[in-house]
Design a protein around this motif. Structure first.
Motif, short mmCIF file in Angstrom:
data_model
loop_
_atom_site.label_atom_id
_atom_site.label_comp_id
_atom_site.label_asym_id
_atom_site.label_seq_id
_atom_site.Cartn_x
_atom_site.Cartn_y
_atom_site.Cartn_z
N ARG A 42 -6.70 11.07 -5.80
CA ARG A 42 -5.45 11.13 -5.01
C ARG A 42 -4.57 9.90 -5.21
O ARG A 42 -5.04 8.83 -5.60
N GLY A 43 -3.30 10.09 -4.92
CA GLY A 43 -2.35 9.00 -5.02
C GLY A 43 -2.44 8.08 -3.81
O GLY A 43 -2.64 8.54 -2.68
N VAL A 44 -2.28 6.79 -4.05
CA VAL A 44 -2.35 5.79 -2.97
C VAL A 44 -1.08 4.95 -3.06
O VAL A 44 -0.85 4.26 -4.05
N TRP A 45 -0.28 4.99 -1.99
CA TRP A 45 1.05 4.36 -2.00
C TRP A 45 0.97 2.96 -1.40
O TRP A 45 1.52 2.69 -0.34
N THR A 46 0.29 2.08 -2.11
CA THR A 46 0.19 0.70 -1.67
C THR A 46 1.55 0.02 -1.80
O THR A 46 2.44 0.51 -2.50
N PRO A 47 1.76 -1.12 -1.13
CA PRO A 47 3.04 -1.82 -1.23
C PRO A 47 3.42 -2.07 -2.69
O PRO A 47 2.61 -2.52 -3.49
N ALA A 58 -2.93 3.58 -8.64
CA ALA A 58 -3.14 2.46 -7.72
C ALA A 58 -4.61 2.09 -7.56
O ALA A 58 -4.98 0.92 -7.58
N VAL A 59 -5.47 3.09 -7.40
CA VAL A 59 -6.89 2.78 -7.24
C VAL A 59 -7.45 2.18 -8.52
O VAL A 59 -8.25 1.23 -8.47
N ASN A 60 -7.04 2.71 -9.68
CA ASN A 60 -7.49 2.12 -10.95
C ASN A 60 -7.11 0.64 -11.02
O ASN A 60 -7.91 -0.21 -11.44
N ALA A 232 -4.09 4.27 5.37
CA ALA A 232 -2.67 4.25 5.76
C ALA A 232 -1.74 4.44 4.58
O ALA A 232 -0.55 4.75 4.77
N TYR A 233 -2.25 4.29 3.35
CA TYR A 233 -1.41 4.39 2.16
C TYR A 233 -1.48 5.77 1.51
O TYR A 233 -0.92 5.97 0.43
N LEU A 234 -2.18 6.71 2.15
CA LEU A 234 -2.19 8.08 1.67
C LEU A 234 -1.01 8.84 2.25
O LEU A 234 -0.57 8.56 3.37
#
Length: 295
Positions: A42-47, A58-60, A232-234
């Motif tokens: 899944r996509g993770v929308w970190t800052p 992002a996780v990679n 919180a970034y999902l």
């Protein structure tokens, strides 16, 4: 007489996981959060993340940051547990000067990943095997292991962690990013139904809290070094997710219909995904990145 031994139950579960991914992987690639990235996690929308491609990576990126400096340059060995179609293997190979091996239970995923490595010119330094990551050979030992959204499929997480620890070099790191159960609303019927549907739909074999996992790691000689909450970034509640919830809500009106649907890999993914969204939004589940080190 049919045997219902723990060994047979575990083997049956592993086969169900393999069938699930063999049936669903090409659809995941086509309709995932970032089809252009060929990533099925899944996509993770970190800052700082501005688009779906960056979110899928992002996780990679977080994993790479935790391996650089901990894997010996040139002679290091990294293992990606549940490597999917090889997106993380490629990312690791580009950023870490090491031999990178991936293992997936899905024949379909292994074939796609091997073609990808060849196209990227990484076939000499990287390899993907089709097999059960709970049944790894005793050698070689690895300087780092990565598991993104995969260890929850293991029939026994305690047995898996013990096996992985034995195959890590001293000081080696295990980086895990996955869904973890919380203690919120224990005993609430809605919570238990949600978690049961998540387990059944996504073929979850081991759903634990972070504290339970840390204790398993400690018993196996792995010390928890970092616990990063990414929930919180999902992006939850996308239009597609809301549409799926409506369909499944209508199906749930008919007794036992969801129980029959969950046996089909397509509907199993829908049912498990819908339950996951609910669990994450109510914090019955959390998506966390954990770093453990062999002492």
């Amino acid at each position: 007489m049919v045997s219902h031994s723990p060994e047979n139950a575990a083997s049956e579960h592993v086969n169900r996981v393999a069938d699930y991914y063999d049936a669903n992987t090409r659809r995941f690639l086509r309709f995932g959060e970032s089809p252009s990235n060929d990533a099925i996690h899944r996509g993770v929308w970190t800052p700082g993340v501005t688009n779906t491609t960056e979110a899928a990576d992002a996780v990679n990126r977080l994993v790479v940051e935790r391996l650089i400096g901990h894997v010996p340059a040139g002679e290091g060995r990294v293992l990606d547990l549940g490597c999917g179609v090889g997106a993380t293997v490629v990312r690791l190979a580009r950023e870490v000067d090491a031999q990178v091996t991936g293992v997936t239970i899905s024949r379909v995923q292994a074939e796609i990943a091997e073609r990808r490595l060849a196209a990227e010119g990484l076939a000499e330094r990287c390899h993907v095997a089709c097999g059960d990551f709970a049944q790894l050979p005793a050698e070689p030992r690895y300087h780092a292991m990565v598991a993104i959204e995969s260890v929850v499929h293991a029939p026994s997480l305690a047995e898996l962690i013990s096996s992985l620890a034995a195959r890590l070099c001293p000081g080696g790191r295990l980086v895990v990013c996955d869904d973890w159960m919380t203690d919120n609303d224990l005993g609430l019927p809605a919570r238990e139904r949600c978690l049961d549907q998540f387990r059944a739909g996504w073929r979850i074999g081991s759903l634990h809290t972070v504290a339970e996992f840390a204790a398993m790691g400690e018993a196996a000689g792995l010390r928890l070094r970092e616990d990063l909450d990414l929930t919180a970034y999902l992006r939850l509640g996308r239009p597609r997710d809301r549409a799926i919830n409506v369909i499944l809500g209508a199906a749930g009106v008919v007794p036992r219909m969801l129980d029959r649907m969950v046996e089909k890999p397509f509907w199993a993914n829908m049912i498990g995904g819908s339950a996951l969204q609910t669990g994450l939004s109510r914090r019955w589940l959390e998506y966390r990145l954990l770093v453990l080190e062999r002492v």
